[in-house]
Design a protein around this motif. Sequence first.
Motif, mmCIF file in Angstrom:
data_model
loop_
_atom_site.group_PDB
_atom_site.id
_atom_site.type_symbol
_atom_site.label_atom_id
_atom_site.label_comp_id
_atom_site.label_asym_id
_atom_site.label_seq_id
_atom_site.Cartn_x
_atom_site.Cartn_y
_atom_site.Cartn_z
ATOM 1 N N HIS A 148 0.844 -1.222 0.000
ATOM 2 C CA HIS A 148 0.000 0.000 0.000
ATOM 3 C C HIS A 148 0.866 1.254 0.000
ATOM 4 O O HIS A 148 0.596 2.215 -0.714
ATOM 5 N N ILE A 149 1.944 1.225 0.769
ATOM 6 C CA ILE A 149 2.862 2.397 0.783
ATOM 7 C C ILE A 149 3.458 2.557 -0.614
ATOM 8 O O ILE A 149 3.523 3.646 -1.176
ATOM 9 N N ILE A 150 3.854 1.428 -1.187
ATOM 10 C CA ILE A 150 4.471 1.444 -2.524
ATOM 11 C C ILE A 150 3.479 1.979 -3.551
ATOM 12 O O ILE A 150 3.818 2.815 -4.393
ATOM 13 N N GLU A 151 2.219 1.555 -3.436
ATOM 14 C CA GLU A 151 1.176 2.017 -4.359
ATOM 15 C C GLU A 151 1.061 3.546 -4.297
ATOM 16 O O GLU A 151 1.034 4.233 -5.326
ATOM 17 N N ASP A 152 1.064 4.082 -3.085
ATOM 18 C CA ASP A 152 0.946 5.545 -2.933
ATOM 19 C C ASP A 152 2.173 6.251 -3.505
ATOM 20 O O ASP A 152 2.062 7.281 -4.183
ATOM 21 N N ILE A 153 3.335 5.681 -3.237
ATOM 22 C CA ILE A 153 4.580 6.302 -3.745
ATOM 23 C C ILE A 153 4.566 6.307 -5.275
ATOM 24 O O ILE A 153 4.862 7.318 -5.909
ATOM 25 N N ILE A 154 4.159 5.182 -5.858
ATOM 26 C CA ILE A 154 4.102 5.081 -7.336
ATOM 27 C C ILE A 154 3.157 6.130 -7.905
ATOM 28 O O ILE A 154 3.486 6.848 -8.852
ATOM 29 N N THR A 155 1.959 6.229 -7.284
ATOM 30 C CA THR A 155 0.968 7.211 -7.774
ATOM 31 C C THR A 155 1.578 8.607 -7.753
ATOM 32 O O THR A 155 1.509 9.351 -8.739
ATOM 33 N N ASN A 156 2.189 8.971 -6.627
ATOM 34 C CA ASN A 156 2.799 10.302 -6.516
ATOM 35 C C ASN A 156 3.922 10.475 -7.537
ATOM 36 O O ASN A 156 4.020 11.504 -8.205
ATOM 37 N N CYS A 157 4.763 9.446 -7.682
ATOM 38 C CA CYS A 157 5.904 9.583 -8.588
ATOM 39 C C CYS A 157 5.446 9.717 -10.036
ATOM 40 O O CYS A 157 6.002 10.512 -10.800
ATOM 41 N N ARG A 158 4.395 8.998 -10.419
ATOM 42 C CA ARG A 158 3.909 9.111 -11.802
ATOM 43 C C ARG A 158 3.398 10.520 -12.084
ATOM 44 O O ARG A 158 3.517 11.028 -13.200
ATOM 45 N N GLN A 159 2.859 11.177 -11.042
ATOM 46 C CA GLN A 159 2.369 12.547 -11.238
ATOM 47 C C GLN A 159 3.528 13.546 -11.283
ATOM 48 O O GLN A 159 3.466 14.549 -11.983
ATOM 49 N N VAL A 160 4.589 13.245 -10.556
ATOM 50 C CA VAL A 160 5.672 14.234 -10.400
ATOM 51 C C VAL A 160 6.801 14.052 -11.413
ATOM 52 O O VAL A 160 7.334 15.033 -11.942
ATOM 53 N N PHE A 161 7.172 12.808 -11.702
ATOM 54 C CA PHE A 161 8.328 12.561 -12.573
ATOM 55 C C PHE A 161 7.841 12.149 -13.970
ATOM 56 O O PHE A 161 7.255 11.076 -14.143
ATOM 57 N N LYS A 162 8.104 13.050 -14.931
ATOM 58 C CA LYS A 162 7.541 12.867 -16.279
ATOM 59 C C LYS A 162 8.450 12.059 -17.193
ATOM 60 O O LYS A 162 8.153 11.900 -18.372
ATOM 61 N N GLY A 163 9.555 11.577 -16.669
ATOM 62 C CA GLY A 163 10.412 10.668 -17.459
ATOM 63 C C GLY A 163 9.892 9.268 -17.233
ATOM 64 O O GLY A 163 8.736 8.961 -17.505
ATOM 65 N N SER A 164 10.711 8.422 -16.632
ATOM 66 C CA SER A 164 10.229 7.068 -16.356
ATOM 67 C C SER A 164 10.133 6.850 -14.850
ATOM 68 O O SER A 164 10.803 7.525 -14.077
ATOM 69 N N VAL A 165 9.250 5.917 -14.445
ATOM 70 C CA VAL A 165 9.026 5.583 -13.032
ATOM 71 C C VAL A 165 9.122 4.064 -12.905
ATOM 72 O O VAL A 165 8.391 3.346 -13.592
ATOM 73 N N ASN A 166 10.088 3.589 -12.131
ATOM 74 C CA ASN A 166 10.311 2.130 -12.019
ATOM 75 C C ASN A 166 10.500 1.731 -10.570
ATOM 76 O O ASN A 166 10.972 2.531 -9.756
ATOM 77 N N TYR A 167 10.174 0.492 -10.273
ATOM 78 C CA TYR A 167 10.421 -0.065 -8.945
ATOM 79 C C TYR A 167 11.417 -1.205 -9.090
ATOM 80 O O TYR A 167 11.273 -2.059 -9.961
ATOM 81 N N ALA A 168 12.462 -1.176 -8.276
ATOM 82 C CA ALA A 168 13.442 -2.261 -8.264
ATOM 83 C C ALA A 168 13.578 -2.761 -6.838
ATOM 84 O O ALA A 168 13.129 -2.095 -5.901
ATOM 85 N N TRP A 169 14.168 -3.939 -6.676
ATOM 86 C CA TRP A 169 14.287 -4.461 -5.309
ATOM 87 C C TRP A 169 15.529 -5.320 -5.190
ATOM 88 O O TRP A 169 16.136 -5.734 -6.174
#
Length: 294
Positions: free
Chosen positions: A201-222
């Motif tokens: 859920h935290i990751i979901e919120d972070i992704i949503t925010n990042c997609r709105q803020v960063f107009k290049g690419s948005v990726n999750y790695a682990w």
Amino acid sequence: VIPGWFSEISPMWPGEAHSLKVEKILFQGKSDYQDVMVFQSATYGKVLVLDGVIQLTERDECAYQEMITHLPLCSIPNPKKVLVVGGGDGGVLREVARHSSVEHIDICEIDKMVVDVSKEFFPDVAIGYEDPRVTLHIGDGVAFLKAAPEGSYDAVIVDSSDPIGPAQELFEKPFFESIAKALRPGGVVCTQAESMWLHMHIIEDIITNCRQVFKGSVNYAWTTVPTYPSGVIGFMLCSTEGPEVDFKNPVNAIDANDNESQCKSVGPLKFYNREIHSAAFCLPSFAKKVIEAK
Ligand SMILES: NCCCN[C@H]1CC[C@H](N)CC1
């Protein structure tokens, strides 16, 4: 203290607790921000604990520090100016210093006690402070980014603790917006982004925010860090609008001579390599569904 076991109990991972056998408590203190403790563990070397949460152990810190640093810095051709937010132990600085293209490294850490304790008990981690390119700012990363001139950095690395405590604001949208402003076009940010097993859920919120803020690419790695809860930790890798950044295929290899020339004293990489760089972006289906949702 009677040598026993340290258990990492937290409301952030209810019903579970990773434990380490304690040989000796080496430091206990209370800074303006958090409780700070260092203990000698039986099998993971020395351990740094903030407010009861394991931040690093000598045995497995390489996985986290190398991945959080080289995933962004190996994804752009020529990183020159880098900002580290948090990371007071100095481990990320040690890794950034491996990149010979880097000319200046700012680090903004809110808690001076973390810096001092790391220098005293974790010299192989705090060695990052010895690089002449490093400037240490003791202060709040939120204020630092607000004051940073537009387009100041090629890369920002947010090496934070968890969103309960001093690092809470580092997981919120206004902070991401200030990072986007401080990055040059096609600049990259990598943030500590919790566990797929514990914090979808935290990751979901972070992704949503990042997609709105960063107009290049948005990726999750682990990556895997045995002494972090659930044994895995993730990272958000984002780029600002501008020159395309393909995080999954590193363009900037930290090759041998960089290693030798820049960091005789810190030795070779223990964890990161270009294959594990690409593999870090492969997600289990339950996470892919949330993270790559259109
Ligand atoms: N350089 C120290 C790493 C701090 N990273 C976090 C510590 C707390 C964990 N639950 C998540 C990673």
